[in-house]
Each structure stands twice: as structure tokens, then as C-alpha cells.
Motif scaffolding. Structure first.
Motif, PDB file in Angstrom:
ATOM      1  N   LYS A 279       0.829  -1.203   0.000  1.00 24.37           N
ATOM      2  CA  LYS A 279       0.000   0.000   0.000  1.00 24.37           C
ATOM      3  C   LYS A 279       0.860   1.248   0.000  1.00 24.37           C
ATOM      4  O   LYS A 279       0.580   2.235  -0.687  1.00 24.37           O
ATOM      5  CB  LYS A 279      -0.925   0.001   1.219  1.00 24.37           C
ATOM      6  CG  LYS A 279      -2.034  -1.036   1.146  1.00 24.37           C
ATOM      7  CD  LYS A 279      -2.892  -0.977   2.404  1.00 24.37           C
ATOM      8  CE  LYS A 279      -4.000  -2.033   2.361  1.00 24.37           C
ATOM      9  NZ  LYS A 279      -4.794  -2.029   3.608  1.00 24.37           N
TER      10      LYS A 279
ATOM     11  N   GLU B 114     -10.288   2.164   4.578  1.00 26.75           N
ATOM     12  CA  GLU B 114     -10.490   3.537   4.133  1.00 26.75           C
ATOM     13  C   GLU B 114      -9.265   4.068   3.403  1.00 26.75           C
ATOM     14  O   GLU B 114      -9.385   4.902   2.500  1.00 26.75           O
ATOM     15  CB  GLU B 114     -10.820   4.421   5.339  1.00 26.75           C
ATOM     16  CG  GLU B 114     -12.220   4.183   5.908  1.00 26.75           C
ATOM     17  CD  GLU B 114     -13.303   4.458   4.886  1.00 26.75           C
ATOM     18  OE1 GLU B 114     -13.164   5.446   4.124  1.00 26.75           O
ATOM     19  OE2 GLU B 114     -14.285   3.698   4.839  1.00 26.75           O
ATOM     20  N   ASP B 115      -8.088   3.591   3.794  1.00 29.11           N
ATOM     21  CA  ASP B 115      -6.862   4.067   3.146  1.00 29.11           C
ATOM     22  C   ASP B 115      -6.858   3.719   1.664  1.00 29.11           C
ATOM     23  O   ASP B 115      -6.486   4.536   0.815  1.00 29.11           O
ATOM     24  CB  ASP B 115      -5.635   3.458   3.826  1.00 29.11           C
ATOM     25  CG  ASP B 115      -5.454   3.999   5.240  1.00 29.11           C
ATOM     26  OD1 ASP B 115      -6.075   5.045   5.534  1.00 29.11           O
ATOM     27  OD2 ASP B 115      -4.716   3.374   6.015  1.00 29.11           O
ATOM     28  N   GLU B 116      -7.253   2.476   1.372  1.00 31.07           N
ATOM     29  CA  GLU B 116      -7.263   2.057  -0.027  1.00 31.07           C
ATOM     30  C   GLU B 116      -8.306   2.832  -0.828  1.00 31.07           C
ATOM     31  O   GLU B 116      -8.085   3.216  -1.987  1.00 31.07           O
ATOM     32  CB  GLU B 116      -7.535   0.556  -0.112  1.00 31.07           C
ATOM     33  CG  GLU B 116      -6.380  -0.296   0.382  1.00 31.07           C
ATOM     34  CD  GLU B 116      -6.675  -1.781   0.252  1.00 31.07           C
ATOM     35  OE1 GLU B 116      -7.861  -2.144   0.381  1.00 31.07           O
ATOM     36  OE2 GLU B 116      -5.744  -2.547   0.007  1.00 31.07           O
ATOM     37  N   LYS B 117      -9.470   3.067  -0.220  1.00 32.34           N
ATOM     38  CA  LYS B 117     -10.520   3.825  -0.908  1.00 32.34           C
ATOM     39  C   LYS B 117     -10.064   5.259  -1.181  1.00 32.34           C
ATOM     40  O   LYS B 117     -10.374   5.842  -2.216  1.00 32.34           O
ATOM     41  CB  LYS B 117     -11.802   3.820  -0.081  1.00 32.34           C
ATOM     42  CG  LYS B 117     -12.462   2.446  -0.011  1.00 32.34           C
ATOM     43  CD  LYS B 117     -13.739   2.496   0.823  1.00 32.34           C
ATOM     44  CE  LYS B 117     -14.384   1.117   0.884  1.00 32.34           C
ATOM     45  NZ  LYS B 117     -15.620   1.104   1.704  1.00 32.34           N
ATOM     46  N   GLU B 118      -9.310   5.821  -0.243  1.00 35.57           N
ATOM     47  CA  GLU B 118      -8.786   7.175  -0.419  1.00 35.57           C
ATOM     48  C   GLU B 118      -7.784   7.214  -1.572  1.00 35.57           C
ATOM     49  O   GLU B 118      -7.755   8.174  -2.362  1.00 35.57           O
ATOM     50  CB  GLU B 118      -8.133   7.653   0.875  1.00 35.57           C
ATOM     51  CG  GLU B 118      -7.449   9.021   0.782  1.00 35.57           C
ATOM     52  CD  GLU B 118      -8.414  10.135   0.439  1.00 35.57           C
ATOM     53  OE1 GLU B 118      -7.960  11.197  -0.039  1.00 35.57           O
ATOM     54  OE2 GLU B 118      -9.642   9.958   0.637  1.00 35.57           O
ATOM     55  N   LEU B 119      -6.954   6.154  -1.680  1.00 35.76           N
ATOM     56  CA  LEU B 119      -6.009   6.079  -2.802  1.00 35.76           C
ATOM     57  C   LEU B 119      -6.747   6.043  -4.144  1.00 35.76           C
ATOM     58  O   LEU B 119      -6.355   6.709  -5.108  1.00 35.76           O
ATOM     59  CB  LEU B 119      -5.133   4.830  -2.666  1.00 35.76           C
ATOM     60  CG  LEU B 119      -4.037   4.866  -1.609  1.00 35.76           C
ATOM     61  CD1 LEU B 119      -3.345   3.508  -1.535  1.00 35.76           C
ATOM     62  CD2 LEU B 119      -3.008   5.956  -1.915  1.00 35.76           C
TER      63      LEU B 119
ATOM     64  N   GLU C 191       0.891   4.201  -2.868  1.00 31.32           N
ATOM     65  CA  GLU C 191       0.700   5.617  -2.544  1.00 31.32           C
ATOM     66  C   GLU C 191       1.864   6.449  -3.060  1.00 31.32           C
ATOM     67  O   GLU C 191       1.682   7.540  -3.606  1.00 31.32           O
ATOM     68  CB  GLU C 191       0.553   5.776  -1.033  1.00 31.32           C
ATOM     69  CG  GLU C 191       0.273   7.215  -0.628  1.00 31.32           C
ATOM     70  CD  GLU C 191      -0.025   7.339   0.852  1.00 31.32           C
ATOM     71  OE1 GLU C 191      -0.407   8.436   1.276  1.00 31.32           O
ATOM     72  OE2 GLU C 191       0.129   6.329   1.578  1.00 31.32           O
TER      73      GLU C 191
ATOM     74  N   ARG D 272      -9.777   7.190  -4.768  1.00 30.23           N
ATOM     75  CA  ARG D 272     -10.382   8.503  -5.020  1.00 30.23           C
ATOM     76  C   ARG D 272      -9.352   9.473  -5.560  1.00 30.23           C
ATOM     77  O   ARG D 272      -9.610  10.210  -6.524  1.00 30.23           O
ATOM     78  CB  ARG D 272     -11.012   9.041  -3.735  1.00 30.23           C
ATOM     79  CG  ARG D 272     -11.763  10.357  -3.927  1.00 30.23           C
ATOM     80  CD  ARG D 272     -12.104  10.990  -2.600  1.00 30.23           C
ATOM     81  NE  ARG D 272     -10.896  11.337  -1.849  1.00 30.23           N
ATOM     82  CZ  ARG D 272     -10.129  12.401  -2.127  1.00 30.23           C
ATOM     83  NH1 ARG D 272     -10.415  13.201  -3.132  1.00 30.23           N
ATOM     84  NH2 ARG D 272      -9.053  12.646  -1.398  1.00 30.23           N
ATOM     85  N   ARG D 273      -8.170   9.487  -4.947  1.00 31.13           N
ATOM     86  CA  ARG D 273      -7.093  10.374  -5.414  1.00 31.13           C
ATOM     87  C   ARG D 273      -6.695  10.050  -6.855  1.00 31.13           C
ATOM     88  O   ARG D 273      -6.492  10.947  -7.676  1.00 31.13           O
ATOM     89  CB  ARG D 273      -5.867  10.228  -4.510  1.00 31.13           C
ATOM     90  CG  ARG D 273      -5.936  11.014  -3.212  1.00 31.13           C
ATOM     91  CD  ARG D 273      -4.669  10.782  -2.409  1.00 31.13           C
ATOM     92  NE  ARG D 273      -3.460  11.154  -3.175  1.00 31.13           N
ATOM     93  CZ  ARG D 273      -2.227  10.793  -2.818  1.00 31.13           C
ATOM     94  NH1 ARG D 273      -2.041  10.024  -1.748  1.00 31.13           N
ATOM     95  NH2 ARG D 273      -1.196  11.181  -3.543  1.00 31.13           N
TER      96      ARG D 273
ATOM     97  N   ASP E  81      -9.268  11.408  -9.208  1.00 30.55           N
ATOM     98  CA  ASP E  81      -9.159  12.873  -9.320  1.00 30.55           C
ATOM     99  C   ASP E  81      -8.003  13.260 -10.245  1.00 30.55           C
ATOM    100  O   ASP E  81      -8.121  14.178 -11.067  1.00 30.55           O
ATOM    101  CB  ASP E  81      -8.955  13.493  -7.938  1.00 30.55           C
ATOM    102  CG  ASP E  81     -10.211  13.409  -7.082  1.00 30.55           C
ATOM    103  OD1 ASP E  81     -11.290  13.136  -7.651  1.00 30.55           O
ATOM    104  OD2 ASP E  81     -10.103  13.605  -5.851  1.00 30.55           O
TER     105      ASP E  81
ATOM    106  N   SER F  86       1.686   9.345  -5.930  1.00 32.14           N
ATOM    107  CA  SER F  86       2.174  10.701  -5.668  1.00 32.14           C
ATOM    108  C   SER F  86       3.070  11.194  -6.805  1.00 32.14           C
ATOM    109  O   SER F  86       3.021  12.365  -7.198  1.00 32.14           O
ATOM    110  CB  SER F  86       2.931  10.741  -4.331  1.00 32.14           C
ATOM    111  OG  SER F  86       2.073  10.417  -3.260  1.00 32.14           O
TER     112      SER F  86
END
Length: 650
Positions: free
Chosen positions: A64, A121-126, A68, A128-129, A132, A72
Motif C-alpha cells: 500500500k 479507508e486508506d485504499e478507498k482514499e487512494l 501511494e 479517489r485520489r 481525481d 504521488s
């Protein structure tokens, strides 16, 4: 530039394999028929898998972190251009390649994340990013795509099209009876554009950027932003197509605008439309489709959809104008223009079917075929109106000088123009059985029936029947107009002039092929008959004064009678001279022929009478010698009235 694709990191981990194995162990363990040995083996395997999973959970956290970090890097690359006002593709091929590679990385990160079972939630945030970042990249690529299409657009210069020089100087085809030979022919002459100049694929966008446009399109389609890509293309190229119509001097008009136009203006607009239509379809639309194929060739039906969406509105604009013309009044002067429009649409039919072959383009094809049908109906309806206009054209006063009537000139020149559309008219009229069997004046039923007996039997074409019908209608009208003259000789003179004109127009033009030699011979006979009837009506009574009916005695009564008859001849001759010098025969040869024919009869009779009766009459009563009389006869039919004054002879 290098390939548009790059390889993304492998995101699938061993945890997927372990989870699958655990699932198999649980499924087998629930089976009650297993032996104790098998159950023991499965229990040991389950324990080992649990241990491996515990160890792997620690690796997942590291994975993970790697995702990330990779996201980035991609995010930084894409975001770096959000604050830069310059265009990526203006910065060189390396920058463009790096940006497309970053977009490709973002897309594959999203695919990898979506393939995982995202519980945290961390994976879902990745994820989403990543979405975007990809959305920002797509917006930027859309801008770059439009920029390349606009910035590198090649100018369309229809240098072979010269509209104003041939249109603005034209004469308005207006009233039914207000034109002579040349004015009508100049204004109604059909237009043509070289087919060679039409069929030429041109680069609408500079070839150097086609590969870049293709890479952007591929990237957007692979990222599920195909709609945005197509929309961007259509917006830019539709503007380019609209500008092409502007360059071809095609304006946007509503049907109401067209119906309100004066014929002179509308005539000019139609001529522009006819010329522009072929260039737009064969050159510009063909090139537009070629451009679509170059950019979207690897993306399924996208190339066709983009082409149709870009071309549909301009094509419907052109077709709407033709539709407005077809539903307007079917005035006779519009027939040639209707034929021009029909022929250009018929000529382009295969091109349209090739440009819009599938369902996406069906609306354009359906409208195209409908407009073509309406124009065909308009041609037939206008021809009927033309016949009605000729038949109902009335005059309240006789035509001055007995010359060639404006209606005769108009109709015959009209028919000459229709010869250029022979094939089209034969096609449109071949099933039209509305041609009446007309009996023109001075024709017997047998001769007229003979000319129409081959109707639809293969002997006479549909166009021939219609054109012969028109000339028959014209002849009937001319006979009615001749009755406006009180003088019978002028009636025949008028008909002689006009029928001679008709025969000569057919004989000396392409109409000869349509009407045939038999028709020409028949009308030559007709005008010659009217010429003889004119001579009889004019000169029979006058020449009767010169007949030698006196007896052989030299009585004073006989001499007085001879003098009176000679004086009556002079009075009648001078009246004919005064009257018929104002009459006009425009055709030089016909004028000379009639003068010679008249002179032979009159001068021979006069010379004979004077020679025989000079002794009884006396020279002082002779006003003119034969040579003078002959000269006076040469003054006839010039259209300029004269009078005889001879004070030396009383």
C-alpha cells in the motif's frame, strides 16, 4: 514520439492466492464423506495457510505504501501542468510523451486498485485520489486535443470556385414575356464545376500532428473519456465545416427566409448552392471523413460517429435550403434551377451513401433522398405550370409590326436550355402520361397523331413528347394572338415570322435531335404556307387592277378605266408601302426571300401592264418605272415606317 502505452507495476499480490486456497480448504472440510486421514491433511494445510496469511499481511502494508508513493509521483507530474499556462504539445515531444505516460500510469493504478477487495479507508482514499488525478489529466488532454485541431488546421481555399464573377453580372430571369434571345440564355445558363477539382482529398489538419491527436484520442478512450473526446472533436470540426460553407458563400436561411426572397436574389443563391454542393461533399466531407479515420481508426465506430456528428448540421443546412426551394411556388423561370439542384443531388447520391452508410448517418440519408424526391416532383410540377403559363398568356393588343413575339422567343430559348437536361428529363418524365394529344392549327388529325402515336412505345422519348406538346401549345396561343390583327395579311405575316423562328431554332440547335427532321419539314411547310397566304391577302386585290380586261377598241371610256385602275393600283401600292415598311421580319434570309417572291409577282405584273397600256394611258400618268417599284419593295419589312412622295409624276 514513442508509443502511447507504458507498463504499470504489477499490483496483484500473493494474498489473493492464499485467500483462494483457504476457500478451497473450507469447502472440502464441510464435506461429511471425507475420511479421517483427508480431514487431518486439510487441517494441517489450513493451519499453514493461516500462518502464511499472517506473514503476508505485513507485506500488504508495504505494498500500500508503494502504491501511494507511485500515485504521488504520477500526481505530481500531472499537477505540474495545472499551473503552467503553456501547452504541453508546444513544449516538445518528450514532455508530451512523459505526460501521456503519467496518464497511462494513473489509469493502470485505478484498474489495479479496483481489482483489489478494498476494505480499508486508506485504499478507498487512494482510489479517489487516482480518479481525481485522471480526471484532471483528461480535462487537460481535452484542451490539448482541441488546441491541436484548431492550431494546426489547414486553410480551405476553394480557389477554383469563382462565384461573384458569374453571378452578380447575370440578368434576372423574371417575367414570362420580357426577354429576347440572349438575355434569357445568359441568365439561365446552367453552371458546371470540374469533377476533377471536386474529387481531391486535402489535409484539413497538418499531417505532422495526426499522430499526436491519435495518441490523445487513444488515451482518452482507454480511460473511459470517449464521450468527452468525441465531443471535443465534433465542436472544433463542426466550426470548421461551418467556416467552409461560409467560404463557399453559403448562408443560413430559414424556410420562411427563402420563400420571401425575390427571384433575382434567389436565383443567385441557387447557383451558389449548386456549385458549393459538389465541392462540399466530394472534397470537404470526403477529406473530413479521411481525417476522422486517421485519428479514430483504432477505436471502433468512433471515427464514423464523430464524422456524422460533425457533418450532420452543415449537411442539413444545405438540404433545408433545397427543401425550401422545392416547396416554394413552381414558377416557370425556376425550372432550370430545379433541374440544376436535382442533378447535383442525384450526381452525389453514391457519395452520400458512401459517406453515411450505417444507422448513425441514416437521418442524413433519409433527408437527402426525401429532398431529391421533392425536387423531382418540383421539376414535373413546374413543367406543367410552364405549359399552363404558355397556354394562358394573353394579349389585349396585337404585337407591333407582326414580328417575333416575346413569348415565342422565351419558349424556344427555354426549350434549347432543356436539351442540356435531356437524360434527367427523360428519367423524370418517362412515367408521366399527362402529355395531351394536341392538334395545333393548320394540322390534320392524321399528321398530329402520327407524331404522338409512339408514346411510351419506345419510338419517341418522354422529353420529346413534352417538348412537342409545348410547341403545340405555343402555336395555339400564337394563332389566338394573330386574331388581334384586323388585317388578314398581317395575321399570316405574324404567324409566318413566329413559326419560321420556331423552325429555325430547332433546326440550328441541339433541339434538332429531340424534334427530328420530320417536325422541321412540317413547320417549314407551315411558315411557307403563311407566307403565300400573306402574299395572296396583300397583293391579290392590288394586282387585280393590273389585269388587262379592256376590249380592243380605243374608246375614251376604256382609256379612262385604264387610268383609273392604274391610279387605284398606285394608291393601294403606296398604302402597302406606308404600312408594310413598318412591319418587321427580323430574319434577314426570310426577309429577302419574301421581298424577292413579292417583287417577282408585282414587278412582272406592273411591267406587263405598263408595256401593253402605255399608248392608251400616256407617260404622264406613269408615277414609277419598274426599277423604282422594285427598289420600293426592298424597303418593306424593315420595321421603320416610310411614305412615298413623287411630285414629278402625277
Amino acid at each position: 514520439m514513442g508509443d502511447c502505452e507504458s507498463v504499470a507495476p504489477q499490483l496483484e499480490g500473493e494474498e489473493n492466492l492464499i485467500a483462494a486456497a483457504k476457500h478451497i480448504v473450507r469447502a472440502l472440510g464441510s464435506n461429511k464423506n471425507l475420511t479421517k486421514d483427508v480431514k487431518k491433511i486439510l487441517a494441517d494445510l489450513g493451519s499453514q495457510l493461516s500462518t502464511m496469511a499472517t506473514i503476508d499481511d505485513e507485506g500488504v502494508e508495504g505494498l500500500k505504501s508503494g502504491i501511494e508513493e507511485h500515485l504521488s509521483v504520477v500526481e505530481e507530474k500531472i499537477m505540474s501542468w495545472e499551473t503552467d499556462e503553456s501547452m504541453i504539445w508546444d513544449s516538445g515531444p518528450d514532455e508530451a510523451f512523459e505526460y501521456l505516460s503519467a496518464v497511462d500510469e494513473a489509469r493502470k493504478l485505478i484498474q489495479g486498485l479496483e481489482n483489489r477487495c478494498l476494505n480499508g479507508e486508506d485504499e478507498k482514499e487512494l482510489l479517489r485520489r487516482a480518479h481525481d488525478v485522471l480526471q484532471l489529466a483528461m480535462q487537460r488532454l481535452e484542451e490539448e486535443f482541441k488546441y491541436l485541431l484548431v492550431q494546426h488546421r489547414q486553410p480551405f481555399e476553394p480557389e477554383h470556385m469563382s462565384f461573384r464573377s458569374s453571378e452578380d453580372d447575370g440578368v434576372d430571369v423574371g417575367s414570362m414575356v420580357s426577354f429576347g434571345d440572349e438575355s434569357f440564355e445568359e441568365s439561365a445558363r446552367r453552371d458546371s464545376v470540374s469533377r476533377t477539382s471536386e474529387e481531391c482529398i486535402i489535409d484539413l489538419v497538418h499531417p505532422d500532428v495526426i499522430h499526436d491527436l491519435k495518441c490523445i484520442a487513444n488515451s482518452m478512450f482507454m480511460s473511459n473519456y470517449d464521450h468527452e473526446c468525441r465531443q471535443a472533436y465534433v465542436i472544433v470540426r463542426k466550426d470548421a465545416l461551418d467556416e467552409c460553407l461560409f467560404d463557399l458563400e453559403i448562408e443560413k436561411f430559414s424556410i420562411e427566409d427563402v420563400l420571401k426572397m425575390e427571384w433575382g436574389t434567389l436565383n443567385s443563391k441557387i447557383k451558389r448552392w449548386v456549385r458549393a454542393m459538389k465541392v462540399f461533399v466530394r472534397r470537404y466531407l470526403a477529406s473530413e471523413k479521411w481525417l476522422c479515420n486517421q485519428i479514430f481508426s483504432e477505436l471502433g465506430l468512433a471515427n464514423f460517429v464523430c464524422f456524422v456528428e460533425a457533418a450532420k448540421a452543415p449537411m442539413l443546412q444545405l438540404l433545408n435550403f433545397a427543401e425550401a426551394i422545392s416547396i416554394g411556388p413552381h414558377q416557370p423561370e425556376k425550372l432550370v434551377r430545379f433541374l440544376d439542384m436535382y442533378e447535383v443531388l442525384a450526381d452525389l447520391l453514391l457519395d452520400i451513401d458512401a459517406l453515411f452508410p450505417d444507422e448513425a448517418g441514416s437521418s442524413v440519408k433519409v433527408e437527402y433522398h426525401e429532398v431529391l424526391k421533392r425536387l423531382a416532383d418540383s421539376v414535373r410540377a413546374t413543367l406543367v405550370e410552364f405549359k399552363n403559363a404558355v397556354a394562358t398568356n394573353t394579349s389585349t393588343n396585337p404585337f407591333a409590326g407582326g414580328g417575333i413575339h416575346h413569348l415565342t422567343r422565351y419558349v424556344m430559348n427555354y426549350l434549347r436550355l432543356l436539351v442540356d437536361y435531356k437524360d434527367t428529363l427523360n428519367l423524370l418524365l418517362k412515367n408521366d402520361r399527362s402529355v395531351p394529344v394536341l392538334l395545333s392549327p393548320d394540322s390534320s388529325p392524321s399528321t398530329e397523331d402520327e407524331s404522338t402515336s409512339n408514346d411510351f412505345s419506345g419510338g419517341v422519348s418522354a422529353m420529346t413528347l413534352h417538348l412537342q406538346s409545348l410547341t403545340s401549345i405555343l402555336e395555339v396561343n400564337l394563332h389566338e394572338k394573330s386574331k388581334l390583327y384586323r388585317d388578314a395579311s398581317l395575321q399570316h405575316f405574324f404567324l409566318m415570322n413566329n413559326i419560321h423562328y420556331m423552325a429555325q431554332k430547332v433546326k440550328n440547335s441541339e433541339l434538332r435531335v429531340i424534334f427530328g427532321d420530320k417536325w422541321i419539314r412540317k413547320h417549314n411547310w407551315k411558315f411557307q404556307q403563311h407566307a403565300m397566304d400573306y402574299e395572296r391577302a396583300t397583293w391579290s386585290t392590288i394586282l387585280s387592277f393590273l389585269k388587262d380586261e379592256s376590249n380592243s377598241s380605243n374608246s375614251s371610256i376604256s382609256r379612262t378605266l385604264l387610268k383609273e385602275r392604274l391610279q387605284s393600283f398606285y394608291v393601294a401600292f403606296e398604302e402597302v408601302y406606308r404600312t408594310q415598311t413598318a412591319w418587321l421580319i427580323p430574319d434577314v434570309q426570310l426577309r429577302e426571300d419574301l421581298r424577292i417572291s413579292t417583287s417577282l409577282k408585282v414587278i412582272q405584273a406592273y411591267r406587263t401592264f405598263v408595256g401593253r397600256q402605255m399608248y392608251h394611258i400616256g407617260e404622264k400618268h406613269i408615277r414609277y418605272n419598274a426599277e423604282e417599284m422594285q427598289d420600293y419593295l426592298l424597303d418593306l419589312f424593315e420595321g421603320s415606317q416610310k411614305s412615298l412622295h413623287n411630285p414629278h409624276r402625277r
